[in-house]
Design an enzyme around this catalytic site. Structure first.
Site, short mmCIF file in Angstrom:
data_model
loop_
_atom_site.label_atom_id
_atom_site.label_comp_id
_atom_site.label_asym_id
_atom_site.label_seq_id
_atom_site.Cartn_x
_atom_site.Cartn_y
_atom_site.Cartn_z
N ASP A 105 0.85 -1.20 0.00
CA ASP A 105 0.00 0.00 0.00
C ASP A 105 0.88 1.25 0.00
OD1 ASP A 105 -2.14 -1.68 0.19
OD2 ASP A 105 -2.39 -1.42 2.35
N1 URA Z 1 -1.38 -5.84 3.94
C1 URA Z 1 -1.84 -4.58 3.89
O1 URA Z 1 -2.89 -4.27 4.45
N2 URA Z 1 -1.11 -3.66 3.23
C2 URA Z 1 0.05 -3.94 2.62
O2 URA Z 1 0.68 -3.05 2.03
C3 URA Z 1 0.52 -5.26 2.66
C4 URA Z 1 -0.21 -6.21 3.33
#
Ligand code: URA
Length: 237
Positions: A104
């Site tokens: 993310d």
């Molecule tokens: N899980 C999430 O919520 N975000 C990420 O970036 C990776 C795993």
């Protein structure tokens, strides 16, 4: 290795474009087996090439470990926002690297960038269940029931998650999570389903690859030969 065109081989290393290779050849700066190259289209073995007296040092694939900072997109291009490719030096940007999977925008940590499509495919394929380890900081403590729920496999609406490992030390708001898959916002949603909010998230491992503790946020380095060897070996199975 099969013989390939000079311009393709040299341009694939990211320093010169094909047009520039043509010019270098005209200027006599490219040698093949010690004699000036005849044309940019000449087919040759990459080990025979020198440019300005330096061996080409050809590598087919490039593998880069990036410590992704928050605020950067796991993408190769975006019209408005900074991407992980923007963090690389310009010659490396021309090698066709892409991130293996996504973190993310607000997640930090280990991101592998490569142009090795077959390897990326295997690392991401659900069949291989490559484990990924994350450090998460939460808005409150977790407990034994959360650990058991993660171990059974959390249900997120239609999605039944695979069993995941949840551990913590002295502080039950700072936890380690190991997943064997990578669904959209998965860790955030798994904790949300347990009434917790993820305040900070960092990936620290992907399969056999661990984030280098000396790599500060926003910096990257090439994988070592040993890291590449282990990665390729593991993913062959
Ligand atoms: N899980 C999430 O919520 N975000 C990420 O970036 C990776 C795993």
């Amino acid at each position: 290795m099969a013989l390939e065109r000079l311009d393709k081989l040299i341009a694939s290393q990211g320093v010169y474009s094909r047009r520039e290779v043509k010019r270098l050849v005209k200027e006599g700066r490219v040698l093949v087996d010690g004699r000036p190259a005849r044309s940019a289209e000449e087919k040759t073995d990459p080990a025979a090439i020198t440019v300005d007296g330096e061996p080409l040092g050809y590598t087919r694939y490039t593998y880069v470990m990036l410590h992704k900072p928050a605020g950067v997109l796991s993408a190769t291009e975006d019209s408005r926002q900074e991407t992980v490719l923007d963090l690389l030096e310009p010659p490396l940007r021309k090698r066709g690297l892409f991130p293996v999977g996504r973190l993310d925008r607000d997640t930090e940590g280990l991101l592998l960038l490569t142009n090795d499509g077959p390897l990326a495919h295997r690392l991401l394929s659900p069949k291989h269940h490559v484990d990924k380890e994350y450090l998460a900081r939460l808005d409150g403590p977790v407990g034994e029931e959360d650990r058991e729920a993660f171990a059974r496999g959390i249900r997120l609406g239609e999605l039944q998650c695979l069993p995941a490992k949840l551990t913590w030390g002295e502080n039950p708001t700072e936890v380690l999570v190991t997943l064997h898959e990578g669904k959209f916002h998965q860790i955030k949603r798994m904790f949300q389903s347990r009434g917790r909010t993820v305040l900070y998230l960092k990936r620290i491992r992907m399969g056999p690859l661990t984030l280098d503790p000396h790599l500060v946020r926003g910096k990257y380095r090439y994988l070592s030969e040993e890291e590449i060897r282990v990665l390729l070996e593991k993913m062959e199975k």
